[in-house]
Design an enzyme around this catalytic site. Structure first.
Site, PDB file in Angstrom:
ATOM      1  N   HIS A  18      -9.388   1.738   8.461  1.00 17.19           N
ATOM      2  CA  HIS A  18      -9.498   0.562   7.928  1.00 17.19           C
ATOM      3  C   HIS A  18      -9.722  -0.240   8.985  1.00 17.19           C
ATOM      4  CE1 HIS A  18      -8.085   1.688   4.077  1.00 17.19           C
ATOM      5  NE2 HIS A  18      -7.600   2.929   4.810  1.00 17.19           N
ATOM      6  N   ASP A 114      -8.591  -5.842   2.379  1.00 17.47           N
ATOM      7  CA  ASP A 114      -8.992  -4.453   2.099  1.00 17.47           C
ATOM      8  C   ASP A 114      -8.425  -3.909   1.021  1.00 17.47           C
ATOM      9  OD1 ASP A 114      -7.081  -2.770   3.110  1.00 17.47           O
ATOM     10  OD2 ASP A 114      -7.790  -1.819   4.675  1.00 17.47           O
TER      11      ASP A 114
END
Ligand code: UDP
Length: 477
Positions: A18, A114
Site C-alpha cells: 500500500h 486507500d
C-alpha cells in the site's frame, strides 16, 4: 508551501504493497502537477518500511507524517485475520488523522485514502473538500470490491462452496476457489469489513486505480458503465493512473555482493524468487522450492524466510525474523551445491533493482500487485504463486488473460507444489520453446505501460484530469 498550490493529503494503510504506490502517487502529483503533498502513514514497526520511506523520498518531495501507533489488541478476536487487523487499525487511526489535519497550518484541499481507509472519507466531508479512494491494485479486484454487496444479496451459503463461477460485469468470471481472503468465511469479521468497504467506495468523488487503460480495457469500461454495475458507479469517475512503481535505484542499501554477482551472469539467465513483504512457506514447501530451483539448472536469487506452520502471510507485519539462519531450514547441502549458480538472501532485498537488472529473466512471485507491476514494467515473465489477499485473482489475470505467466496445477495454498513441477515451470519461462510466447507478451506489456505513462499516454491523462478536477472544486469552493 505556496498558498495557491493544491494540497493533497494522502492516507496509506500499513504494508509495503500500500505504502509504495501511495508514495509514488504523491511524487507524481508534486512533480507533474505542481501539488503540495502530505502523506499520512499508519504507523507500525518494520525496518523495511522505514528503508522505503527514507529511500523513496530523496529528495524530500512530500511531507510525510507517521501517525502514532494505535493499540488494537483489545479490539480483536483471537482469530482475527490480517484484513480485520488492518481495518480496525485504520478505524482507530481516524481520530489521529483528524487531529493531525486540524493542526496543519496549510490544510489539505483534497483527501485521497486507500482501500482500508474509506471511513476516513468523512473527514473530507467535514472539511468540505473533494475526496477520492485509491485502489493500489487492479481493476478486476476493484470491480469485485464494489460488486460484493450485490453478491452478498444473491449468493446463498459460502462463496467457496458454490459450484458455478461468479459473474462480475466486464470481468473474467471468478471461480469460487479464487475469491479473495475476506470472502472465505462469511461469518468472520473480515467479511463484514470487506462488505463495508465495498459499500463505502461510492462515497468518494472518484476512484484512482493502479492499472492502465490498455491492460484492463473491458473491466475499466464496465466500471464506467452505469448499466453494467447495476448503477453503482453513478457516474463516479474512474482514474486508471498506473503503473505506479518504485523507480529503479531508489533503494539505499544495495547488497554489493548480490549486484556484483548479478553483473557477472549472462543476460536474462537468472530467475528471481520472492514472496513479497509478508509471504511465508511451510517447511515442506520450502524444501520443494529449493529442490525445484536446483533441478531446473538455472541461476537464481531467492529471498528466503524461515518456514511457518500455518499462515501464508505471517511475516506481513514484521518482514520476518532477522535471526533466522537459512542453513537451519534449507535442505542439507543445498547452499553448498548451488553457491556458484544461486544467491540466497534472507528476508528482504531491493526487488525493483533486481528485476530491472539485465541478467534477470524470470520471476517466481507471490502475485502481490506491486510485484506484478514491477515485473511487467521490466519485461520479466513470471511463475504465479499466489498466497493470500487477492493474489489468486492476480494469478488468473496473469495466466489466463494477459498471458505473461505460468502457474502450478494446484493452488500453492492448498497443496505442496512438488520439485519436478517447479523445475518445469522455471525452465518454461526461462529457456523452453513453449515459453517463447510468454516472454514476448511481457515485453509487449512493458511497452504498453511505458506508453500509458508517457506525456500523451492514458495514465498521464487520467492523473491530469484528476488534478484538474481537484483544482476546479477548490476554485469553486
Ligand atoms: N519488496 C522488496 N523486497 C523484498 C520484498 C518485497 O523490495 O524482499 C517490495 C516489492 O518490490 C514490492 C513490495 O515490497 O514493491 C511488495 O508489494 P506487493 O504488492 O508485491 O506484495 P505484498 O507484500 O503487499 O503482499
Amino acid at each position: 508551501m505556496e498558498i495557491s498550490k493544491p494540497h493533497a493529503a494522502l492516507l496509506s494503510g500499513p504494508g509495503m504493497g500500500h505504502l509504495i504506490p501511495v508514495l509514488e502517487l504523491g511524487k507524481r502529483l508534486v512533480n507533474l502537477h505542481n501539488f503540495s503533498v502530505t502523506i499520512f502513514i499508519a504507523s507500525y514497526t518494520s525496518a523495511s518500511k522505514s528503508q522505503v520511506l527514507r529511500s523513496t523520498m530523496n529528495p524530500q518531495l512530500c511531507d510525510i507524517i507517521e501517525l502514532p501507533p494505535v493499540d488494537i489488541s483489545g479490539r480483536l478476536h483471537h482469530d482475527a485475520k490480517i484484513f480485520t487487523k488492518i481495518s480496525v487499525m485504520m478505524r482507530e487511526t481516524k481520530p489521529l488523522l483528524r487531529s493531525a489535519i486540524s493542526a496543519m497550518k496549510q490544510p489539505p484541499t483534497v483527501l485521497i485514502v486507500d482501500l482500508f481507509s474509506t471511513e476516513a472519507l468523512e473527514i473530507a466531508e467535514e472539511l468540505g473538500i473533494p475526496k477520492y479512494v485509491f485502489m493500489a491494485t487492479n481493476a478486476w479486484f476493484l470491480s469485485l470490491t464494489i460488486y460484493v454487496p450485490t453478491l452478498d444479496k444473491v449468493v446463498k451459503g459460502e462463496y467457496v462452496d458454490q459450484t458455478e463461477p461468479f459473474q462480475i460485469p466486464g470481468c473474467k468470471s471468478l471461480k469460487p476457489e479464487e475469491v479473495v481472503d475476506p470472502m472465505l468465511d462469511r461469518s468472520n469479521q473480515q467479511y463484514s469489513e470487506y462488505l463495508r468497504i465495498g459499500m463505502e467506495f461510492p462515497k468518494g468523488d472518484g476512484i484512482l486505480v493502479n492499472t492502465w487503460e490498455d491492460l484492463q480495457p473491458t473491466t475499466l469500461a464496465a466500471l464506467r458503465d452505469e448499466m453494467l454495475l447495476g448503477g453503482f458507479a453513478n457516474n463516479l469517475p474512474i482514474y486508471p493512473i498506473g503503473p505506479l512503481t518504485r523507480p529503479v535505484g531508489s533503494s539505499i542499501s544495495k547488497d554489493q555482493q548480490l549486484f556484483t554477482w548479478l553483473a557477472k551472469q549472462p543476460s536474462e539467465s537468472v530467475i528471481f524468487a520472492s514472496f513479497g513483504s509478508g509471504g511465508t512457506l511451510s517447511y515442506e514447501q520450502t524444501t520443494e522450492v529449493a529442490w525445484g530451483l536446483e533441478l531446473s539448472k538455472q541461476r537464481f536469487i531467492w529471498i528466503v524466510r524461515a518456514p511457518t506452520v500455518t499462515n501464508r502471510d505471517s511475516a506481513f507485519f514484521t518482514s520476518g525474523n532477522s535471526g533466522d539462519d537459512p542453513s537451519n531450514y534449507l535442505p542439507e547441502g543445498f547452499i553448498g551445491r548451488t553457491h556458484e549458480v544461486g544467491m540466497i538472501v534472507p528476508l528482504w532485498a531491493p526487488q525493483v533493482d533486481i528485476l530491472s537488472h539485465s541478467s534477470v529473466g524470470g520471476f517466481l512471485t507471490h502475485c502481490g500487485w506491486n510485484s506484478i507491476l514491477e515485473s511487467i514494467t521490466n519485461g520479466v515473465p513470471m511463475i504465479a504463486w499466489p498466497l493470500y489477499a487477492e493474489q489468486k485473482m492476480n494469478a488468473t489475470l496473469l495466466t489466463e488473460e494477459l498471458g505473461v505467466a505460468v502457474r502450478p496445477d494446484t493452488l500453492p495454498s492448498k497443496k505442496v507444489v512438488e520439485r519436478e513441477e517447479i523445475a518445469k515451470m522455471v525452465r518454461m519461462i526461462m529457456i523452453d520453446e513453449q515459453g517463447f510466447g510468454i516472454r514476448a507478451k511481457v515485453k509487449e506489456l512493458k511497452q504498453s505501460a511505458e506508453k500509458a505513462l508517457s506525456d500523451a499516454g492514458s495514465s498521464h491523462h487520467a492523473l491530469s484530469k484528476l488534478a484538474e478536477s481537484c483544482c476546479c472544486v477548490n476554485q469553486g469552493a
